[in-house]
Design a protein around this motif. Sequence first.
Motif, mmCIF file in Angstrom:
data_model
loop_
_atom_site.group_PDB
_atom_site.id
_atom_site.type_symbol
_atom_site.label_atom_id
_atom_site.label_comp_id
_atom_site.label_asym_id
_atom_site.label_seq_id
_atom_site.Cartn_x
_atom_site.Cartn_y
_atom_site.Cartn_z
ATOM 1 N N ASP A 8 0.846 -1.189 0.000
ATOM 2 C CA ASP A 8 0.000 0.000 0.000
ATOM 3 C C ASP A 8 0.886 1.246 0.000
ATOM 4 O O ASP A 8 1.390 1.657 1.047
ATOM 5 C CB ASP A 8 -0.915 -0.032 1.226
ATOM 6 C CG ASP A 8 -1.950 1.072 1.211
ATOM 7 O OD1 ASP A 8 -2.046 1.789 0.199
ATOM 8 O OD2 ASP A 8 -2.664 1.229 2.216
ATOM 9 N N ALA A 32 -3.712 9.233 4.069
ATOM 10 C CA ALA A 32 -4.690 8.696 5.011
ATOM 11 C C ALA A 32 -4.006 7.718 5.956
ATOM 12 O O ALA A 32 -3.314 6.801 5.532
ATOM 13 C CB ALA A 32 -5.816 8.005 4.256
ATOM 14 N N GLY A 33 -4.179 7.934 7.256
ATOM 15 C CA GLY A 33 -3.581 7.054 8.250
ATOM 16 C C GLY A 33 -2.317 7.581 8.869
ATOM 17 O O GLY A 33 -1.865 7.055 9.894
ATOM 18 N N ARG A 48 -1.701 3.965 10.580
ATOM 19 C CA ARG A 48 -2.702 2.956 10.937
ATOM 20 C C ARG A 48 -2.917 2.825 12.439
ATOM 21 O O ARG A 48 -3.209 1.740 12.940
ATOM 22 C CB ARG A 48 -2.328 1.608 10.329
ATOM 23 C CG ARG A 48 -2.391 1.612 8.816
ATOM 24 C CD ARG A 48 -2.012 0.274 8.226
ATOM 25 N NE ARG A 48 -2.300 0.245 6.781
ATOM 26 C CZ ARG A 48 -1.919 -0.718 5.958
ATOM 27 N NH1 ARG A 48 -1.238 -1.752 6.432
ATOM 28 N NH2 ARG A 48 -2.233 -0.665 4.674
ATOM 29 N N ARG A 67 2.669 1.851 3.657
ATOM 30 C CA ARG A 67 2.056 1.389 4.896
ATOM 31 C C ARG A 67 2.314 -0.097 5.072
ATOM 32 O O ARG A 67 2.380 -0.848 4.121
ATOM 33 C CB ARG A 67 0.556 1.669 4.878
ATOM 34 C CG ARG A 67 0.184 3.125 4.590
ATOM 35 C CD ARG A 67 -1.330 3.239 4.466
ATOM 36 N NE ARG A 67 -1.799 4.560 4.077
ATOM 37 C CZ ARG A 67 -2.006 4.944 2.825
ATOM 38 N NH1 ARG A 67 -1.775 4.110 1.826
ATOM 39 N NH2 ARG A 67 -2.458 6.152 2.548
ATOM 40 N N GLU A 92 -8.550 2.067 3.899
ATOM 41 C CA GLU A 92 -7.976 3.309 3.401
ATOM 42 C C GLU A 92 -8.373 3.460 1.944
ATOM 43 O O GLU A 92 -8.320 2.489 1.180
ATOM 44 C CB GLU A 92 -6.450 3.281 3.520
ATOM 45 C CG GLU A 92 -5.947 3.131 4.948
ATOM 46 C CD GLU A 92 -4.577 2.484 5.037
ATOM 47 O OE1 GLU A 92 -3.951 2.602 6.108
ATOM 48 O OE2 GLU A 92 -4.143 1.855 4.047
ATOM 49 N N SER A 139 -8.254 6.331 -1.517
ATOM 50 C CA SER A 139 -7.796 7.596 -2.076
ATOM 51 C C SER A 139 -8.262 7.687 -3.515
ATOM 52 O O SER A 139 -8.505 6.667 -4.176
ATOM 53 C CB SER A 139 -6.269 7.721 -2.000
ATOM 54 O OG SER A 139 -5.642 6.709 -2.766
ATOM 55 N N ALA A 166 -8.425 11.590 0.263
ATOM 56 C CA ALA A 166 -8.105 10.343 0.944
ATOM 57 C C ALA A 166 -8.929 10.260 2.218
ATOM 58 O O ALA A 166 -9.246 11.282 2.851
ATOM 59 C CB ALA A 166 -6.617 10.258 1.270
ATOM 60 N N ALA A 193 -9.498 7.455 5.771
ATOM 61 C CA ALA A 193 -9.104 6.240 6.480
ATOM 62 C C ALA A 193 -10.050 6.027 7.653
ATOM 63 O O ALA A 193 -10.346 6.967 8.404
ATOM 64 C CB ALA A 193 -7.668 6.338 6.972
ATOM 65 N N TYR A 194 -10.516 4.806 7.788
ATOM 66 C CA TYR A 194 -11.283 4.399 8.967
ATOM 67 C C TYR A 194 -10.480 3.318 9.678
ATOM 68 O O TYR A 194 -10.095 2.314 9.074
ATOM 69 C CB TYR A 194 -12.659 3.847 8.589
ATOM 70 C CG TYR A 194 -13.377 3.229 9.774
ATOM 71 C CD1 TYR A 194 -14.007 4.029 10.711
ATOM 72 C CD2 TYR A 194 -13.375 1.847 9.966
ATOM 73 C CE1 TYR A 194 -14.646 3.470 11.814
ATOM 74 C CE2 TYR A 194 -14.011 1.282 11.064
ATOM 75 C CZ TYR A 194 -14.641 2.097 11.979
ATOM 76 O OH TYR A 194 -15.259 1.546 13.074
ATOM 77 N N THR A 195 -10.215 3.536 10.964
ATOM 78 C CA THR A 195 -9.385 2.607 11.723
ATOM 79 C C THR A 195 -10.104 2.190 12.993
ATOM 80 O O THR A 195 -10.478 3.033 13.817
ATOM 81 C CB THR A 195 -8.037 3.253 12.104
ATOM 82 O OG1 THR A 195 -7.412 3.776 10.927
ATOM 83 C CG2 THR A 195 -7.124 2.236 12.745
ATOM 84 N N TRP A 210 -11.777 8.180 12.378
ATOM 85 C CA TRP A 210 -11.889 8.695 11.007
ATOM 86 C C TRP A 210 -10.878 9.810 10.779
ATOM 87 O O TRP A 210 -10.718 10.711 11.608
ATOM 88 C CB TRP A 210 -13.286 9.249 10.745
ATOM 89 C CG TRP A 210 -14.360 8.209 10.600
ATOM 90 C CD1 TRP A 210 -15.220 7.770 11.571
ATOM 91 C CD2 TRP A 210 -14.682 7.473 9.414
ATOM 92 N NE1 TRP A 210 -16.059 6.809 11.067
ATOM 93 C CE2 TRP A 210 -15.760 6.607 9.739
ATOM 94 C CE3 TRP A 210 -14.170 7.459 8.118
ATOM 95 C CZ2 TRP A 210 -16.330 5.745 8.817
ATOM 96 C CZ3 TRP A 210 -14.736 6.600 7.189
ATOM 97 C CH2 TRP A 210 -15.799 5.754 7.530
#
Length: 668
Positions: free
Chosen positions: A46, A71-72, A94, A138, A532, A534, A547, A549-551, A575
């Motif tokens: 990634d 993102a992240g 992350r 990542r 993630e 984008s 971009a 990201a949901y973690t 988020w």
Amino acid sequence: MAGAAAVFTAFLPTIAQADEADDDQQRVIVVTGEGLEDTPATPAYDTQIIEREDLVSTASGRIEDALSSVAGFQQFRRSDSRSANPSAQGATLRALGGNASSRAQVLLDGVPMTDPFFGYIPFSAIAPERLARVRVTRGGGSGPFGAGALAGTIELTSADADALGSFAGQLLANDRGETEASATAASRLGAGFGSISARWDRGKGFWTTPEDQRVPASARAAYDGYSIQVRGVAPFNDTVELQARGLVYRDERTLRFDGGDSSMEGQDASLRLVGRGDWQFDVLGYVQARNFTNVVISSTRFVPVLDQSNTPATGLGGKIELRPPTGDNNVLRLGVDYRKSDGELFETALSALSGAVTARRNAGGTNTDLGFFAENDFSLGALTLTAGARLDRFTIRDGFFVERNGSGVVTSDLVYPDRSGWDASFRGGVLYRLGDIASLRAAAYSGLRLPTLNELYRPFVVFPVTTRANADLANERLEGFEAGVDIAPADGVRIAFTAFDNKVKHAIANVTIANNLRERQNIDAIHSRGVEASAALELGKFSLDGAVAYTDAEAQGSGFAAALDGNRPAQTPKWVAGATIAYRPAGNWLLSATLRYVGAQFEDDLETDVLPSATTLDAFAQVPLFRQVALVLRGENLTDETIVTRNQGGSIDLGTPRTVWAGVKVIL
């Protein structure tokens, strides 16, 4: 820095000799100032690229702002390098982090930039205008300097003479009277090139303390920092080049109260030999001298209670990477790398009542890592396979802690046992291209991070909370996997989507063990799962990049850490999202706006104090005035969103308020 300049000067005759070859033997010699080319399987992981234009067109002018487009990506706190304590500026991806140490490996021209003692990144020393691009990968790494690349790798590549131009300078001021000044000079010298770059940022800063919590001792977040980099690249022949870089920097900041001053400084030098013949190689060596100081002010009596007056540290290391000729469809990487981190702290505890010395402390140690790595990429038509392994021999040794009372009598004298061991890590991936439209990828990996000298031996205070060190900390270990798709359905359209599952076992976190008392401990794990995405669109003079990201991250703890079991790690939002729209009406013009959202997160491991979500709007404009002069306008947090960066029992720190910059840029 004088040593680095001497090395650079020594290359000049070598560079000049490239023009003296006989006419009948002349060859076109091209030096890049970069490492070896990316391997075919690089896209199996990634990965996101930040190009030079995006690096130099952020509203703040800071490298961490540019990295936030990934993102992240996050630092431990929401503050940037103008208003954060340097020791809190670790980088991770992350949500893999329980404290401020970096879980992502940050490399500048192949050299690890992580502070040898603390594990933070000296972001203010990394000027975006010196860079050609940034690649963010990542997930765990097993290649060069893979130990430490727990959450991923951030690779910064310096720009060459063509990208820098013969001279470029910029001078800006903002609405608080703060200034940013930078200049770069570069030249082709024979078949090589040389460059020198300097930057100076200074200002009285903004109020990090909310107005209703200010006291007479409250202070603005004043800052004053500079960095100077000298770089030279010279060819040995048509396939081998030598690269040299020297960097010197110092950054001073004031946080919260008058006298709450901190500083960091460094002197770095590196040499790199890159060969691009049949037998390709990359040989690198570096040395780093770093220091840190910090004064802790009581939040009740507003006098110094701790003077961390000196934290000298040295980083030494290097790598040898070899790529033998194994056929057109195969790339084999073999190598070894080494890092040594050595440092100690000197601090004085003071009475808040009398100002008398109550204790003097000295602590430190040495960490080393010797890694052997191998990785192979095999291409078979549209299919690319990759697999790699590392074997690390690590030592944690010479650890000590000495404390004397105000009279000089030794009250504690601890010598910690030396430790060593072997640790193996692996990674592998597959990339399948569906023509020019899409590609599918999947990867699995493991990784390793040693505890820093700071985590092992240095206690610290963010008044009124004290966090104790722990010399018994074990290594962190990552296990993870991911799968994704990259789509390019039309010219100028790119979409990427990745789902991941990463777990850091024995994660080091600041665990609450009593009221206003924490200790660094290995908790069972931090488990992070998420997605993630984008997208990028180029439509004539317009472009749009975004971009998100949901973690879903949780701590897993037992024993002292049982209270945080199932909690989200400290300083971790669910988020994060951002988007930039840009318009280029003509050459050298650029108008852009960036909208960024960071979700709510908890201050501590027990989820007692919340940092609310924040949405910010930034803007950037570059308008040519003359052929080589442009007007630059920048706006940070234009909606003046309240950004809470710290919340300890209602004691608040704030991030950057609305800030407007204006200045000129000269390019010759």
